[in-house]
Design an enzyme around this catalytic site. Structure first.
Site, PDB file in Angstrom:
ATOM      1  N   TYR A  62       0.885  -1.113   0.048  1.00  0.00           N
ATOM      2  CA  TYR A  62       0.106   0.111  -0.115  1.00  0.00           C
ATOM      3  C   TYR A  62       0.932   1.160  -0.068  1.00  0.00           C
ATOM      4  CZ  TYR A  62      -3.456   3.431   1.561  1.00  0.00           C
ATOM      5  OH  TYR A  62      -4.609   4.329   1.652  1.00  0.00           O
ATOM      6  N   GLU A 140     -28.144   1.137  17.692  1.00  0.00           N
ATOM      7  CA  GLU A 140     -26.623   1.300  17.638  1.00  0.00           C
ATOM      8  C   GLU A 140     -26.137   1.875  19.005  1.00  0.00           C
ATOM      9  OE1 GLU A 140     -27.132   4.040  14.402  1.00  0.00           O
ATOM     10  OE2 GLU A 140     -26.757   6.007  15.710  1.00  0.00           O
ATOM     11  N   LYS A 142     -23.919   4.300  21.215  1.00  0.00           N
ATOM     12  CA  LYS A 142     -23.788   5.656  21.257  1.00  0.00           C
ATOM     13  C   LYS A 142     -22.234   6.041  21.450  1.00  0.00           C
ATOM     14  CE  LYS A 142     -25.407  10.208  22.584  1.00  0.00           C
ATOM     15  NZ  LYS A 142     -24.231  10.928  23.110  1.00  0.00           N
ATOM     16  N   ASP A 144     -18.945   7.896  21.881  1.00  0.00           N
ATOM     17  CA  ASP A 144     -18.649   9.101  22.937  1.00  0.00           C
ATOM     18  C   ASP A 144     -17.284   9.473  21.793  1.00  0.00           C
ATOM     19  OD1 ASP A 144     -18.469  10.972  24.818  1.00  0.00           O
ATOM     20  OD2 ASP A 144     -17.499   9.555  26.097  1.00  0.00           O
ATOM     21  N   GLU A 200     -20.164   9.920  13.478  1.00  0.00           N
ATOM     22  CA  GLU A 200     -19.414  10.100  14.667  1.00  0.00           C
ATOM     23  C   GLU A 200     -17.870  10.023  14.511  1.00  0.00           C
ATOM     24  OE1 GLU A 200     -21.566  11.256  17.137  1.00  0.00           O
ATOM     25  OE2 GLU A 200     -20.307  11.276  18.939  1.00  0.00           O
ATOM     26  N   TYR A 250     -17.918   6.735  11.813  1.00  0.00           N
ATOM     27  CA  TYR A 250     -18.770   5.748  11.735  1.00  0.00           C
ATOM     28  C   TYR A 250     -20.077   6.676  11.490  1.00  0.00           C
ATOM     29  CZ  TYR A 250     -16.856   1.458  13.892  1.00  0.00           C
ATOM     30  OH  TYR A 250     -16.351   0.335  14.110  1.00  0.00           O
ATOM     31  N   LYS A 343     -29.040   6.261  28.102  1.00  0.00           N
ATOM     32  CA  LYS A 343     -27.628   6.288  28.614  1.00  0.00           C
ATOM     33  C   LYS A 343     -27.390   5.191  29.548  1.00  0.00           C
ATOM     34  CE  LYS A 343     -26.096   9.989  26.863  1.00  0.00           C
ATOM     35  NZ  LYS A 343     -25.308  11.423  27.662  1.00  0.00           N
ATOM     36  N   CYS A 437      10.097  14.854  49.645  1.00  0.00           N
ATOM     37  CA  CYS A 437       9.529  13.515  49.658  1.00  0.00           C
ATOM     38  C   CYS A 437       8.678  13.217  50.799  1.00  0.00           C
ATOM     39  CB  CYS A 437      10.466  12.654  49.169  1.00  0.00           C
ATOM     40  SG  CYS A 437       9.689  10.884  49.212  1.00  0.00           S
ATOM     41  N   CYS A 440      11.017   9.917  52.225  1.00  0.00           N
ATOM     42  CA  CYS A 440      12.317   9.907  52.236  1.00  0.00           C
ATOM     43  C   CYS A 440      13.042  11.312  52.729  1.00  0.00           C
ATOM     44  CB  CYS A 440      13.206   9.359  51.484  1.00  0.00           C
ATOM     45  SG  CYS A 440      13.113  10.116  49.800  1.00  0.00           S
ATOM     46  N   CYS A 455      10.639  12.716  43.453  1.00  0.00           N
ATOM     47  CA  CYS A 455      11.528  12.458  44.432  1.00  0.00           C
ATOM     48  C   CYS A 455      12.774  12.423  44.099  1.00  0.00           C
ATOM     49  CB  CYS A 455      11.121  11.546  45.561  1.00  0.00           C
ATOM     50  SG  CYS A 455      12.276  10.649  46.625  1.00  0.00           S
ATOM     51  N   CYS A 461      15.153   6.097  48.798  1.00  0.00           N
ATOM     52  CA  CYS A 461      13.723   6.592  49.251  1.00  0.00           C
ATOM     53  C   CYS A 461      13.037   5.326  49.297  1.00  0.00           C
ATOM     54  CB  CYS A 461      12.921   7.389  48.011  1.00  0.00           C
ATOM     55  SG  CYS A 461      11.438   7.400  48.372  1.00  0.00           S
TER      56      CYS A 461
HETATM   57  O1  JCF Z   1     -23.178   7.451  18.370  1.00  0.00           O
HETATM   58  C1  JCF Z   1     -23.732   9.068  18.617  1.00  0.00           C
HETATM   59  N1  JCF Z   1     -22.950   9.552  19.112  1.00  0.00           N
HETATM   60  C2  JCF Z   1     -24.833   9.330  17.792  1.00  0.00           C
HETATM   61  C3  JCF Z   1     -25.194  10.768  17.851  1.00  0.00           C
HETATM   62  C4  JCF Z   1     -25.611   8.173  17.051  1.00  0.00           C
HETATM   63  C5  JCF Z   1     -26.616   8.616  16.366  1.00  0.00           C
HETATM   64  O2  JCF Z   1     -27.387   7.955  15.794  1.00  0.00           O
HETATM   65  C6  JCF Z   1     -27.027  10.081  16.561  1.00  0.00           C
HETATM   66  C7  JCF Z   1     -26.505  11.136  17.176  1.00  0.00           C
HETATM   67  C8  JCF Z   1     -26.869  12.373  17.237  1.00  0.00           C
HETATM   68  C9  JCF Z   1     -27.998  12.631  16.574  1.00  0.00           C
HETATM   69  N2  JCF Z   1     -28.203  10.698  15.788  1.00  0.00           N
HETATM   70  C10 JCF Z   1     -28.498  11.742  15.814  1.00  0.00           C
HETATM   71  C11 JCF Z   1     -29.782  12.112  15.049  1.00  0.00           C
END
Ligand code: JCF
Length: 698
Positions: A62, A140, A142, A144, A200, A250, A343, A437, A440, A455, A461
């Site tokens: 590649y 799916e 969520k 972060d 995201e 994703y 959540k 420290c 010591c 230290c 120590c």
């Molecule tokens: O994975 C997420 N943080 C996530 C945020 C996934 C989703 O399907 C979302 C979102 C924020 C808004 N869908 C909407 C409409």
């Protein structure tokens, strides 16, 4: 294909191109063909690697094609199109990000925190639709990370923006183009004239670990968590920096879709599948649930997988799957009525910082530790949290007596996230870092850019001594059976040992005198110590606890220098030649090897009989497995995975964690799964455990 894999673009190795005497070059037909074929090969390989997770060519191939492409573009810039794979390496730095107004606002999601919240959401949906049947939900994890919008026109990525406030974001096109699994051009025959992909951007946990390791090694800032690291990477004005960071994307929905080929799908999940067919990366854990019972089962399933996923998530997103129902449901203020972010139970809690103590680590690092009013968070009671270092304490602006927010994510150490200033009591007091420290009394110093205070007592120590001995005896080091942390503390407290070398002079009569130590355990410990004397050079180097010399670096040092002698005599330049060793680590090794006290301890260990087979003997380059890339998978029953790994490596093999076209051999134990499957698909040689054991015995 690791990040930053095309950094050697100057070293062009492909075919050469003629240029006219005037220096202006016009690519001929053959070269245009060559260019197009390079482009499509690179697109295909990147798709296989990053989207399908199923590489077919080695990284080196590649990289070679990429260098050819870049070289061609340098000679014939007119060939370069905005979707050229060469953009994956980043381009010119910007002076600032332009603002972008989203054509359709980027919404946020309502949150649910309990099964009741979810039931209420489902009821609202049913009431509004006047429906009593089960609702189908697209589900799916969520992620972060950071929400971004990516616009494709005629299938080509033309613009990408951050979410911003939902109305106006920042133009981060150059940065998004460098994200490994974001296609610069969509695939397939039916592509909308314009498609806005939303999703995201995140950093994998693996990527985060190795990024931080590298940052630390370079003496640069380490990131608090993958989300911060991803945010930092996306905010770079220089997209070359973004390119070097392990970001992924994703897709989770479409925004604007327009043109002759408007999507015909009737459900969200179908739409995602279509997007996947266009080459967009999707979260593999997505699913569809029929009704709330299945939805809650999905939630539990994802919650139980959470720690095993290679990315941070903070819940599950449920969307009414039927797109016509979504339209009927519409929005309230800034969030759709047809979706909810369910959540996971709170991983953050509020509690009071009662005191701060200072712990001294193996390398003298002084870590402020928060003593907290015990609080139940993320499934356990937390009464201590790390405050990392002085910079972190300053950043948080925290004082003793403050109410603080504690976060515990997965199995990581609890963190102090922030201070609730409104609750600060009048008698809150500053956190004062000791200048000596606490163990010591040696001076504590902070050198240069380093965030940590240390230290300076070294082996004088007691805290450092204890930690050094614990490390020396630990499993990946000399692996002294029967010598746990508590016993080390006891031995040091009783002044029976001062250095790791003293372990080899312990006697039975000394040991049986110890509290809670029977004759049998004492004998076992002495046997454990005796057995540990036979080690390997990499393990011995690792056991010395040189700052930032982990297992991998110790192994590289051993392979490079072959003997302890030559490592101890090497100057910094020669140390830097070793894989994985930069200025900082070289300096640490050099200092360690030139400290008289350290050398005396090493000498004493050798006199006591610590020994290892010579490295040359083991790695004969004509050995059958020498240089071979081997993957271990499944459970082995007669030896541990790490034993097998050590033995294979001692025969010169490279042991890798994932199967790719580069893999030479896969060792499959019990319950081998996807790696074995992949090996079979790629036609890679597979051995069972028996075959491996026989091979070792032969
Ligand atoms: O994975 C997420 N943080 C996530 C945020 C996934 C989703 O399907 C979302 C979102 C924020 C808004 N869908 C909407 C409409």
């Amino acid at each position: 294909m690791k990040e930053g894999n095309t950094k050697n673009k100057q070293r062009y190795t492909g075919p050469s191109f003629s240029s006219s005497a005037l220096g202006s070059f016009v690519a001929d037909h053959q070269q245009i063909q060559k260019y197009n074929s390079l482009k499509s090969s690179l697109e295909e390989f990147a798709h296989q690697y990053y989207v399908l997770d199923d590489p077919t060519v080695p990284d080196a191939e590649y990289d070679r094609l990429m260098r050819q492409l870049i070289a061609l573009e340098e000679i014939a810039p007119e060939l370069k199109t905005p979707d050229s794979p060469s953009q994956k390496v980043g381009g010119k730095a910007l002076s600032k990000f332009e603002q972008v107004t989203h054509e359709l606002p980027m919404l946020s999601l309502d949150n649910g925190f309990s099964a009741d919240d979810f039931a209420a959401f489902e009821q609202r949906v049913k009431d509004r639709l006047i429906l009593s049947d089960n609702i189908e939900f697209a589900c799916e994890p969520k992620l972060d990370g950071l929400a971004v919008s990516i616009i494709y026109e005629g299938g080509v990525l033309v613009k990408a923006a951050t979410r911003g406030d939902g109305q106006v974001g920042e133009n981060i096109t150059e940065n998004v183009k460098t994200i490994a699994n974001v296609p610069l051009r969509l695939r397939g025959s039916v592509i909308p004239e314009k498609l806005e992909v939303r999703g995201e951007v995140f950093m994998t946990k693996d990527g985060f670990e190795s990024l931080n390791k590298g940052q630390k090694e370079k003496g640069e800032k380490v990131f608090a968590n993958p989300r911060n690291a991803a945010a930092g990477a996306l905010r770079q004005l220089d997209s070359k920096i973004t390119a070097s960071r392990p970001l992924r994307f994703y897709a989770y929905s479409a925004g604007v879709i327009s043109g002759d080929t408007i999507a015909q799908e009737t459900t969200h999940s179908e739409r995602l599948i279509k997007m996947g067919e266009m080459g967009l990366p999707l979260c593999k854990e997505s699913d569809v649930a029929n009704g709330s019972i299945e939805a809650m089962q999905y939630f539990e399933k994802i919650a139980s997988m959470r720690n095993r996923l290679n990315y941070d998530i903070d819940g599950v997103v449920f969307k009414v799957n039927d797109l016509s129902l979504q339209i009927r449901l519409g929005f309230v203020s800034k969030a759709p009525r047809w979706a909810i972010a369910q959540k996971f139970p709170a991983q953050e809690e509020i509690t009071v910082l009662k005191d701060v103590e200072f712990q001294v680590g193996r390398t003298g690092a002084i870590t402020p530790v928060a003593r907290l009013e015990p609080v139940f968070v993320g499934g356990v009671t937390v009464s201590n949290a790390t405050l990392h270092n002085q910079d972190e304490v300053q950043r948080l602006g925290v004082k003793v007596g403050d109410s603080v927010i504690i976060r515990r994510a997965g199995d990581v150490i609890p963190q102090v996230v922030s201070v609730v200033l409104e609750r600060r009591p009048d008698d809150a007091r500053d956190i004062v870092f000791p200048s000596n420290c606490p163990i010591c009394s040696s001076e504590v110093i902070r050198t240069g850019e380093e965030a940590v205070a240390r230290c300076t007592g070294g082996m004088k120590c007691e805290a450092q001594r204890k930690e050094a001995i614990k490390h020396f005896a630990s499993r990946k080091a000399l692996d002294i059976e029967g010598l746990g942390d508590k016993l080390v503390e006891q031995l040091v407290d009783q002044t029976l040992i001062n250095t790791p070398a003293d372990l080899f002079h312990l006697t039975l009569s000394q040991l049986v005198e110890l509290e809670r130590m029977g004759k049998k355990s004492a004998v076992n410990l002495l046997q454990g110590i005796e057995k540990a004397k036979a080690t390997t050079l990499p393990k011995f180097l690792y056991s010395l606890g040189i700052r930032e010399v982990g297992e991998a670096t110790a192994r590289n040092l051993a392979m490079h220098f072959l003997t302890f002698e030559s490592i101890s005599h090497a100057d910094k330049e020669r140390l830097i030649d070793v894989d994985d060793v930069g200025e900082v680590v070289a300096d640490n090794i050099f200092k360690f090897m030139n400290d008289e006290q350290n050398l005396a301890i090493v000498e004493e260990m050798m006199k006591a009989g610590v020994n290892w087979p010579s490295v040359e003997q083991n790695i004969s380059s004509d050995h059958l497995l020498s240089g071979k890339i081997i993957v271990l998978t499944g459970t082995l029953s007669t030896l541990s995975r790490s034993e097998a790994k050590d033995r294979l490596m001692s025969l010169g093999a490279k042991v890798s964690g994932s199967v790719s076209a580069k893999t030479d051999l896969v060792i499959a134990g019990e319950k081998a799964g996807s790696k074995l499957k992949k090996a079979n698909e790629l036609g890679i040689e597979v051995w069972g455990e028996e075959q491996l054991v026989e091979f070792f015995a032969s």
